[in-house]
Design a protein around this motif. Structure first.
Motif, PDB file in Angstrom:
ATOM      1  N   ASN A  67      71.720 123.510 108.022  1.00 19.24           N
ATOM      2  CA  ASN A  67      70.705 122.695 108.675  1.00 19.24           C
ATOM      3  C   ASN A  67      69.458 123.541 108.891  1.00 19.24           C
ATOM      4  OD1 ASN A  67      69.124 121.206 110.557  1.00 19.24           O
ATOM      5  ND2 ASN A  67      70.962 120.143 111.262  1.00 19.24           N
TER       6      ASN A  67
ATOM      7  N   GLY B 197      68.501 108.904  96.453  1.00 17.96           N
ATOM      8  CA  GLY B 197      68.265 108.846  97.894  1.00 17.96           C
ATOM      9  C   GLY B 197      67.208 109.811  98.369  1.00 17.96           C
ATOM     10  N   LEU B 198      66.209 110.098  97.520  1.00 13.13           N
ATOM     11  CA  LEU B 198      65.144 111.020  97.899  1.00 13.13           C
ATOM     12  C   LEU B 198      63.830 110.554  97.260  1.00 13.13           C
ATOM     13  CD1 LEU B 198      64.845 113.608  99.587  1.00 13.13           C
ATOM     14  CD2 LEU B 198      65.074 114.922  97.484  1.00 13.13           C
TER      15      LEU B 198
ATOM     16  N   THR C 242      67.374 115.685 110.587  1.00 13.74           N
ATOM     17  CA  THR C 242      67.671 116.623 109.503  1.00 13.74           C
ATOM     18  C   THR C 242      67.375 115.973 108.164  1.00 13.74           C
ATOM     19  OG1 THR C 242      69.425 117.645 110.826  1.00 13.74           O
ATOM     20  CG2 THR C 242      69.458 118.055 108.455  1.00 13.74           C
ATOM     21  N   VAL C 243      66.548 116.615 107.385  1.00 15.67           N
ATOM     22  CA  VAL C 243      66.195 116.077 106.074  1.00 15.67           C
ATOM     23  C   VAL C 243      67.376 116.231 105.117  1.00 15.67           C
ATOM     24  CG1 VAL C 243      63.731 116.510 106.347  1.00 15.67           C
ATOM     25  CG2 VAL C 243      65.209 118.279 105.352  1.00 15.67           C
ATOM     26  N   ASN C 244      67.289 115.577 103.979  1.00 12.80           N
ATOM     27  CA  ASN C 244      68.296 115.703 102.922  1.00 12.80           C
ATOM     28  C   ASN C 244      68.102 117.052 102.237  1.00 12.80           C
ATOM     29  OD1 ASN C 244      70.047 115.430 100.775  1.00 12.80           O
ATOM     30  ND2 ASN C 244      69.021 113.647  99.873  1.00 12.80           N
TER      31      ASN C 244
ATOM     32  N   GLU D  83      59.304 113.262 109.092  1.00 11.30           N
ATOM     33  CA  GLU D  83      60.634 113.607 108.592  1.00 11.30           C
ATOM     34  C   GLU D  83      61.558 113.856 109.785  1.00 11.30           C
ATOM     35  OE1 GLU D  83      59.124 115.910 104.505  1.00 11.30           O
ATOM     36  OE2 GLU D  83      59.998 117.058 106.157  1.00 11.30           O
TER      37      GLU D  83
ATOM     38  N   PRO E 279      68.429 114.356  92.484  1.00 11.34           N
ATOM     39  CA  PRO E 279      69.253 113.601  93.433  1.00 11.34           C
ATOM     40  C   PRO E 279      68.757 112.170  93.619  1.00 11.34           C
ATOM     41  CG  PRO E 279      67.678 114.931  94.641  1.00 11.34           C
ATOM     42  CD  PRO E 279      67.493 115.275  93.183  1.00 11.34           C
TER      43      PRO E 279
ATOM     44  N   ARG F 111      70.081 119.330 100.959  1.00 10.76           N
ATOM     45  CA  ARG F 111      70.749 119.618  99.687  1.00 10.76           C
ATOM     46  C   ARG F 111      70.036 118.912  98.534  1.00 10.76           C
ATOM     47  NH1 ARG F 111      75.461 122.291  99.896  1.00 10.76           N
ATOM     48  NH2 ARG F 111      76.409 122.556 101.954  1.00 10.76           N
ATOM     49  N   GLY F 112      69.638 117.668  98.764  1.00 13.61           N
ATOM     50  CA  GLY F 112      68.903 116.952  97.724  1.00 13.61           C
ATOM     51  C   GLY F 112      67.564 117.595  97.437  1.00 13.61           C
TER      52      GLY F 112
ATOM     53  N   SER G  60      63.615 108.649 101.910  1.00 18.78           N
ATOM     54  CA  SER G  60      64.891 108.321 101.263  1.00 18.78           C
ATOM     55  C   SER G  60      64.696 107.684  99.892  1.00 18.78           C
ATOM     56  CB  SER G  60      65.727 107.408 102.155  1.00 18.78           C
ATOM     57  OG  SER G  60      65.064 106.188 102.394  1.00 18.78           O
TER      58      SER G  60
END
Length: 804
Positions: free
Chosen positions: A124, A298-299, A347-349, A344, A296, A351-352, A163
């Motif tokens: 995170n 969802g981004l 916690t943002v995505n 934002e 990815p 990993r993506g 997203s």
């Protein structure tokens, strides 16, 4: 040995082979591998000669010619799992022609991302420590890579990760400083997610205006607002690939009023065009990364010009990471100055976001999006030419003639009527190899209505007829409700295009009449005293195994269905009735009805315990709860028994609940109370299936209530009937039954097949865009006070009226 080292040397080995043996040899060998005839080899050689930009042959692509890496990078596409259409082809091998819907990621792209996530501890970014610090660095690296891809001078813009593109539009329009006197202006050929922004504008007192691209290019069509107003322009139309002259439109807007702020939707455009957003003088831009390189998902992204952020954005919501200080008990909050942190929240995505780096590098390996555009344009141009050749006047194109990757069109059948998009999509799914393309309006109602020559009145008529966005109702009284779209991508090949052209040639043009069900198809008149009722089945729990009737069985007086047929269903945790094609294990659940004791005993293969369900007294009092059954809303009472719930959960390995119809007698049948098939039609199907090397089909695969037989070897005799009597009880024919992939479930082994049944039926049982088999029937006089009656196996079937 390192994977990257192997990939590097494999690529260069292929290039050495290509240079040594020559392009012609490589193409010929590849076609021999795929089993393609010599004429196709010649056609491809000619195509390569006329299209030097195809395949990344003449650019700075580090991967080389597409034929050397396509199979390796996309093993689940045509050619990746074995011979085309032959044995050895991987189960998931398809021809992918829906790149406007989503791009596909490369195998190496995903492998590098996975390798990094396994070797690097990603944490995170709001935490502290070595893992969080490294994650922040990689997020910043991705952020800079994104900005540098879209801007020559990125320092003038903020980048907010969202997203998806729709989320970007919602954030922008809900934060924009709309007020009384403000306008939201958007193009008619905009995506539905753009049109939806008007609700955010109206909520704050603004109004909206919809203009065509032609109207946008003329200053006299633009009102002069006295309050901040937002304009959203599509850089490229996702329906037909039309490009907008963004510079021209922006120049017109800037000349009308300084109160206009311009947002550019690049969701489709960015996939194959290099764009410098700063040079276009726009204030905002939105898009999604999966449209560019597949992963990815969802981004999305929202670009905002720094100079206008504080002037026209009023962000109300705040979340974790977006404040300097906040008190929960009083109205006190100090938001972060950095708008990226405010927009934002939480916690943002991460990993993506980190994975984006490998997506952009996959573009660079091909020489960049401009080289991809050249490659894709060769295919879309050739496909349009060849489809026009084989279809002639029966193909009506709707996409822009200069569209980079999209070819959208409608088809006419041999009689001059329209072919519904759903018929095309269903047959494409059954093709060998299957083809993924798209039908409908693609969430772009404005462009779709223009292509269909319709107005808003058409949409309202279709809605009244039951058509909604995204469904399969493709024709309403002969009117089209959508079109077909084929779209190519960076990994698309000539072979893909060839398969798609061949599909249309066989199914809709040269061999089009072969699959159609014609009136008067039954050539021999059947003596009316020779047809017998040979099978009676009911399905007490919808989508579970059939209960075979031995002896006599009563008909319900309400709607004339078999007593207790489809009176129960299994409902998942979201309130949707479970279906056999989604949960094939339901075929293991078998019911026995005892009419005297009014109980239902439920058993399952592999389960020692059995379940006893009381049938007396109905399912409970009151109206019942709403559930969804095959997209229809029904009312049902849940069986209040933890033992029952645990039994089904144990058998089906999914959380579900047994429910009973709230209004007894109606049942959960789809279109009519009863379904009838003929034994001859099953024999005919199996005869054709054997000729194609496919497995035999059981009559229970079609989930009939009545099976009738005339003793002949084959024929769909029920097609010709309008009314019948069974054991002295009258029934009227309601119409043919459209078939879905539920017929692919083997009722004896409780597993889903690979499409052989529908593929076989598609060769001779197509009608009005549907694959049909069997007919719906309803008891005459049901619901009008007439007695229910009963039927039994062996009853004579008397045809009281045939079609004229």
């Amino acid at each position: 040995m390192d994977a990257n080292f192997l990939l590097f040397h494999l690529e260069h080995d292929y290039l050495v082979i290509l240079l040594a043996a020559g392009l012609a040899f490589l193409v010929g060998a590849m076609f021999l591998y795929l089993g393609v005839d010599g004429d196709s080899v010649k056609e491809k050689r000619e195509f390569l000669r006329q299209n030097p930009d195809y395949g990344y042959r003449n650019c700075n692509s580090t991967k080389g010619f597409i034929d050397t890496w396509r199979t390796r990078e996309f093993p689940n596409l045509l050619g990746g799992g074995g011979n085309r259409g032959g044995k050895g082809r991987g189960e998931t091998t398809i021809v992918y022609a829906d790149h406007a819907g989503a791009a596909l990621p490369m195998r190496s792209q995903l492998a590098k991302s996975l390798e990094e996530s396994m070797e690097t501890v990603l944490c995170n970014p709001h935490s502290n420590g070595p893992g969080s610090g490294r994650t922040k660095e990689l997020i910043d690296e991705s952020r800079h890579m994104v900005l540098n891809h879209f801007f020559s001078k990125p320092q003038s813009f903020n980048l907010v990760f969202t997203s998806n593109c729709s989320d970007s539009l919602n954030i922008l329009s809900s934060s924009f400083a709309f007020e009384t006197g403000s306008l939201l202006v958007f193009a008619k050929n905009s995506h539905t997610s753009v049109v939806g922004c008007r609700e955010n504008a109206r909520r704050r007192g603004g109004t909206f205006k919809c203009l065509t691209l032609e109207e946008m290019g003329r200053a006299e069509n633009w009102p002069v607002p006295d309050k901040p107003s937002l304009v959203i322009i599509p850089a490229e139309c996702n329906f037909g690939g039309r490009l907008t002259d963004v510079r021209e439109v922006v120049d017109v807007i800037r000349g009308v009023s300084d109160n206009y702020y311009v947002a550019l939707d690049v969701a489709k455009y960015a996939a194959f065009h290099k764009v410098d957003l700063g040079q276009l003088r726009v204030d905002f831009a939105v898009g999604s990364f999966y449209k560019m390189f597949g992963s990815p998902t969802g981004l999305g992204f929202l670009f905002m010009r720094r100079a206008v952020v504080e002037r026209v954005l009023k962000v109300e919501y705040f979340g974790g990471g977006g404040v300097n200080a906040v008190l929960p008990g009083e109205d006190f909050v100090v938001k972060r100055r950095n708008v990226e942190e405010v927009l934002e929240p939480g916690t943002v995505n991460f990993r993506g976001i980190v994975e984006l780096r490998w997506g952009f590098k996959s573009l660079q390996e091909l020489g960049g999006v401009e080289e991809m555009r050249k490659h894709v344009n060769c295919l879309s141009r050739e496909f349009r030419r060849r489809l026009g050749q084989v279809g002639g006047d029966n193909v009506v194109f709707h996409s822009d003639v200069d569209s980079c990757s999209i070819v959208s069109f409608s088809l006419r059948n041999m009689g001059g009527g329209w072919v519904g998009y759903n018929e095309v999509i269903n047959l494409a799914e059954l093709n060998d190899p299957p083809i993924q393309m798209r039908g409908g309006c693609f969430c772009n109602q404005g462009a779709c209505l223009e292509a269909l020559g319709e107005s808003g009145g058409g949409v309202k008529r279709w809605l009244e007829a039951g058509h909604v966005c995204g469904d399969s109702l493709d024709l309403v009284k002969g009117e089209r409700t959508g079109v077909v779209r084929v779209s190519f991508g960076r990994e698309s090949t000539w072979e893909d295009m060839e398969v798609i052209v061949g599909f249309f040639r066989v199914h809709f043009f040269e061999g089009a009449a072969l699959g159609l069900v014609e009136e008067g198809e039954v050539e021999v008149a059947i003596p009316r005293d020779r047809v017998k009722l040979t099978g009676v089945y009911l399905y007490p729990i919808k989508s579970c195994a059939a209960t075979k009737v031995v002896g006599e069985w009563p008909l319900d007086t309400t709607c004339g269905k078999l007593m207790y047929d489809r009176e129960f269903c299994l409902v998942d945790a979201s309130g949707v009735a479970m279906r056999l094609n989604r949960y094939p294990a339901m075929a293991k659940v078998k019911c026995v009805i005892d009419l005297e004791s009014e109980t239902m005993t439920v058993r399952a293969d592999g389960e020692d315990e059995e379940l006893i369900v009381e049938l007396k007294g109905g399912g409970g009092g009151g109206e019942g709860e709403l559930i969804s059954v095959c997209s229809n809303t029904c009312r049902a009472h849940y069986v209040q028994s933890s033992e029952c719930t645990l039994w089904f959960e144990r058998v089906l390995k999914v959380k579900c609940f047994l429910a009973r119809e709230a209004k007894l007698g109606e049942g959960f049948a789809n279109e009519a109370p009863l379904l009838l098939i003929s034994g001859g039609s099953v024999r005919r199907l199996n005869k054709m299936g054997r000729a194609m090397g496919r497995e035999l089909v059981d009559e229970l695969s079609f989930r009939p209530n009545f099976v009738v037989d005339d003793g002949e070897n084959g024929g769909n005799i029920e097609d010709e009937w309008e009314s019948i009597e069974v054991g002295g009880v009258g029934f009227k024919i309601r119409g043919p039954c459209s078939r879905c992939n539920m017929v692919e479930v083997d009722p004896n082994r409780a597993r889903l097949g690979k499409g052989g049944v529908l593929r076989t039926l598609g060769n001779y049982r197509r009608s009005g865009g549907r694959i049909i088999f069997g007919v719906f029937v309803q008891r005459m006089g049901a619901g009008a006070g007439a007695g229910g009656g009963s039927i039994k196996v062996g009853d004579n079937v008397r045809i009281t009226k045939c079609k004229q």
